[in-house]
Design an enzyme around this catalytic site. Structure first.
Site, mmCIF file in Angstrom:
data_model
loop_
_atom_site.group_PDB
_atom_site.id
_atom_site.type_symbol
_atom_site.label_atom_id
_atom_site.label_comp_id
_atom_site.label_asym_id
_atom_site.label_seq_id
_atom_site.Cartn_x
_atom_site.Cartn_y
_atom_site.Cartn_z
ATOM 1 N N CYS A 57 1.093 -1.152 0.155
ATOM 2 C CA CYS A 57 -0.016 0.068 -0.151
ATOM 3 C C CYS A 57 0.765 1.192 0.056
ATOM 4 C CB CYS A 57 -1.018 0.024 1.316
ATOM 5 S SG CYS A 57 -2.268 1.169 1.120
ATOM 6 N N HIS A 77 -3.531 -5.073 0.006
ATOM 7 C CA HIS A 77 -3.134 -5.673 1.289
ATOM 8 C C HIS A 77 -3.306 -7.057 1.383
ATOM 9 C CE1 HIS A 77 -2.740 -2.061 3.869
ATOM 10 N NE2 HIS A 77 -3.628 -1.471 2.743
ATOM 11 N N GLU A 101 -1.780 -9.446 3.151
ATOM 12 C CA GLU A 101 -1.976 -9.939 4.626
ATOM 13 C C GLU A 101 -3.176 -10.376 5.215
ATOM 14 O OE1 GLU A 101 -1.732 -5.525 5.280
ATOM 15 O OE2 GLU A 101 -0.780 -6.826 3.847
#
Length: 569
Positions: free
Chosen positions: A399, A506, A508
Site C-alpha cells: 500500500c 493488502h 496480509e
C-alpha cells in the site's frame, strides 16, 4: 443454530479473540459449519477512523468493511470470509434504531434501551448468524459471538442484557456462555490467585448470565487445587474449568482446548451430533505447531513503520510473515524500526537511536514497508527503500510502502516532469478488487501460481499517476499488475533485483496459516536465499494450493499427513 457467547473478565486484551477462534476451529474440525460475530461496545460505527495505537490494526474484509482485528483471527483460524455486519458496534445498533424511529417504525412509542436496543441486538445476531461464510455457501450451524471489553463495563451493559434475554428466546440447549478470566500469579509468592475470577463470575451472574465454561488465562498450567477452588466458588464442575496457559504458538490453543474435553462438553451441552473420531484438520494444526517449535534456522525482517510501539498495529502483517516463515522452515525474527528514527533529524537530536535503527535495518535479511497514513515518517521509509534497492536486499512494499517505493525511484533514478499532484487523490478504495497481471515474466505472478489475475483487498486513497508510467518502465521499474480498467497501478517489480516488489493492495488480510500470502512468501523465500531455486522448479506448489482443493476448507485430504508446504529442500 447453536450460539456460543464468549465474555471476558478482570482485564481487557486477555485473549478472547484467540479463544473464540480456537473454539470455532475445533468445532469446524468436527465437520460443522461455523461463523463468528465480534461485538465492540464502542460508539464508533466501525474501526475505520481508529489510530492503530488506539485499537490495533484496522482489518479489511472483502466487502470493504473496516473492522476489529479479531475478525482477522476468525478468518485465519477458520478459513472463512466474513462481512462487515459480522462486526457489531454500539454505534451500528443505535444508528439502526434511530433510523427506524425517524421513519416512524415504533408507532409513537418511547424508544428505550430495553426493549428496543436489546431487541435490535438479538435480531442482528440471529440474522447475521445465518449468512454463509464458507466457500460451499452452506448456512452455518454454530455461531461464536465474542463480546469485547470486560464484564461490568457500562458500555457493554445493553449487550449483556440482550444475551440474558436471548438465552431464553433460543432455548438453553442452543446457547452457552464461555467466560474468559485472568488467574494472576504474583512474582512475590508464585501463587495462582482465584479471587479476580470469583468476582468476575459473580458480577456476570448478577447480570443474569451463568458461565458454562470458565477459561482461565494463566502463565503456567492451572494447579488442581486452584481449579477445584474456582469450581466450588463459581458453581461449575471442575471439568468446566479450562486452563489456557501461555504457549509458544497460538496454533496450540485449539489443541489445548481439545485435550481438555471442550468438544465433548459442547456435544453434550448443545446436543451437537458429531462423530467423535480422530480429526485430520486438528492433526494438521498439531503438525504445524510442532513444526514451529522445531525450527532452527532464523530469518530476520526489518518492519519499517510508524506504529511500531504497538505490535497489534501490524497484526495481519506479522501473521502473514509468520505463515511464510513457517513455509520456508525458518524461525521469524521481526525487527521493528520506527521510520522516523532513520531520518537525518534523529541523527542530530538522538544519534544513538538513529544508529541503532540503521544497525537493525542493515543486519536484516529483508525489508518490509507496510501500509500507513499521514506524512510523519515517510522520509525514513523512503531511506529504507533506497537502501534495499541499492543493496539488492529483498524488499516488499504494501500500500503506502508501494507508493513510497515509486516516489523513491522517481526521486533518485529518473527526472520527473512537472505534474499536478492533485490528480493523484481520490476517495478511499476499500474491499476486494481484481488485479490483472500484464507480464508473464512477473515473479509475483509465478508465486500466485501463474494466474492471469488475483482478487485482493484494498484500503487506500492515493494512486500512482498512470500518465507517468512510461518514465518508470523505461528505467526498469515495471508495473506488472494493473486494475481491470488499466488505470490503477497495482503491482511493481524492479528489474535485476533479487526481490523488489510493491503491491497497492493488502495481501496480509487473506494469508492463512497453511496458505501463506504469495507476496510475503516471496519476501521470505528471498530473505532465506531460496527464491531462485523455488522459481527454477516451476513453483509447482503455489502457496494458494496448500489446502485441499476438493474441500474448499482447511480440512486436508485424507492421505496427507504433512502440511502441504512448497518443497524447498
Amino acid at each position: 443454530m447453536k450460539y456460543i457467547l464468549v465474555t471476558g473478565g478482570v482485564i481487557s486484551g486477555i485473549g478472547k479473540g484467540i479463544i473464540a477462534s480456537s473454539v470455532g476451529t475445533i468445532l469446524k474440525s468436527c465437520g460443522l459449519h461455523v461463523t463468528a460475530i465480534k461485538i465492540d461496545p464502542y460508539i464508533n460505527i466501525d474501526a475505520g477512523t481508529f489510530s492503530p495505537y488506539e485499537h490495533g490494526e484496522v482489518f479489511v474484509l472483502d466487502d470493504g468493511g473496516e473492522v476489529d482485528l479479531d475478525l482477522g483471527n476468525y478468518e485465519r483460524f477458520l478459513d472463512i470470509r466474513l462481512t462487515k455486519d459480522n462486526n457489531l458496534t454500539t454505534g451500528k445498533i443505535y444508528q439502526s434504531v434511530i433510523n427506524k424511529e425517524r421513519r416512524g417504525d415504533y408507532l409513537g412509542k418511547t424508544v428505550q434501551v430495553v426493549p428496543h436496543i436489546t431487541d435490535a441486538i438479538q435480531e442482528w445476531v440471529m440474522k447475521q448468524a445465518k449468512i454463509p461464510v464458507d466457500e460451499d455457501d452452506v448456512e452455518p450451524q454454530v455461531c461464536v459471538i465474542e463480546l469485547g471489553g470486560t464484564v461490568g463495563d457500562i458500555e457493554s451493559m445493553p449487550f449483556i442484557e440482550a444475551f440474558r434475554q436471548f438465552q431464553f428466546k433460543v432455548k438453553r440447549e442452543n446457547f452457552c456462555n464461555i467466560h474468559v478470566s485472568l488467574v494472576p500469579q504474583p512474582n512475590s509468592t508464585g501463587e495462582q490467585k482465584t479471587k479476580p475470577t470469583q468476582n468476575s463470575v459473580r458480577e456476570l451472574r448478577g447480570l443474569g448470565l451463568s458461565p458454562d465454561l470458565i477459561m482461565c488465562r494463566c502463565s503456567t498450567p492451572l494447579e488442581t487445587a486452584v481449579k477445584e477452588k474456582i469450581s466450588m466458588f463459581c458453581h461449575v464442575e471442575p471439568t468446566q474449568v479450562i486452563c489456557v496457559q501461555d504457549v509458544s504458538s497460538v496454533y496450540k490453543v485449539p489443541l489445548l482446548l481439545e485435550n481438555q474435553g471442550v468438544v465433548s462438553y459442547f456435544c453434550q451441552r448443545l446436543n451437537l451430533h458429531v462423530e467423535m473420531r480422530p480429526r485430520k484438520m486438528l492433526s494438521k494444526w498439531k503438525e504445524m505447531a510442532d513444526r514451529s517449535d522445531r525450527l532452527l534456522e532464523h530469518v530476520s525482517i526489518a518492519l519499517v513503520g510508524k506504529y511500531t510501539k504497538l505490535a497489534d498495529s501490524y497484526t495481519s502483517v506479522i501473521k502473514a510473515l509468520e505463515h511464510s516463515a513457517l513455509a520456508v522452515n525458518h524461525k521469524l525474527e521481526v525487527k521493528y524500526i520506527d521510520s522516523a528514527d532513520l531520518e537525518p533529524t534523529t541523527l542530530e537530536e538522538e544519534p544513538v537511536k538513529y544508529h541503532e535503527a540503521w544497525q537493525k535495518l542493515c543486519s536484516s535479511h529483508g525489508v518490509l514497508v507496510p501500509g500507513g497514513f499521514g506524512v510523519r515518517g515517510t522520509e525514513g521509509k523512503m531511506l529504507a527503500i533506497n537502501w534495499a534497492r541499492k543493496q539488492n536486499k529483498p524488499f516488499l512494499g504494501v500500500c503506502l510502502g508501494m507508493q513510497l517505493a515509486v516516489c523513491e525511484f522517481a526521486r533518485n533514478v529518473i527526472d520527473m516532469p512537472e505534474h499536478n499532484p492533485g490528480q493523484m487523490g481520490g476517495t478511499m478504495r476499500l474491499g476486494k478488487r481484481r488485479t490483472i497481471f500484464k507480464s508473464s515474466a512477473s515473479v509475483l505472478r509465478k508465486l500466485y501460481g501463474d494466474v492471469d489475475y488475483v482478487d485482493e483487498r484494498h484500503r487506500h486513497r492515493f494512486e500512482v499517476n498512470p500518465e507517468l508510467k512510461h518514465h518508470f518502465e523505461k528505467k526498469g521499474l515495471q508495473f506488472v499488475g494493473q486494475d481491470v480498467e488499466g488505470e490503477r497501478m497495482e503491482v511493481i517489480e524492479l528489474e535485476n533485483h533479487c526481490y523488489f516488489v510493491g503491491v497497492q493492495y493488502h495481501p496480509e488480510f487473506t494469508s492463512r496459516p497453511i496458505k501463506p500470502s504469495p507476496p510475503y512468501f516471496g519476501l521470505l523465500l528471498a530473505a532465506a536465499g531460496k527464491l531462485q531455486s523455488y522459481l527454477s522448479k516451476g513453483c509447482r506448489l503455489s502457496p494458494r494450493d496448500t489446502y485441499s482443493s476438493s474441500s474448499g476448507s482447511s480440512s486436508p485430504e485424507a492421505d496427507i499427513s504433512e502440511p502441504k508446504f512448497p518443497s524447498l529442500s
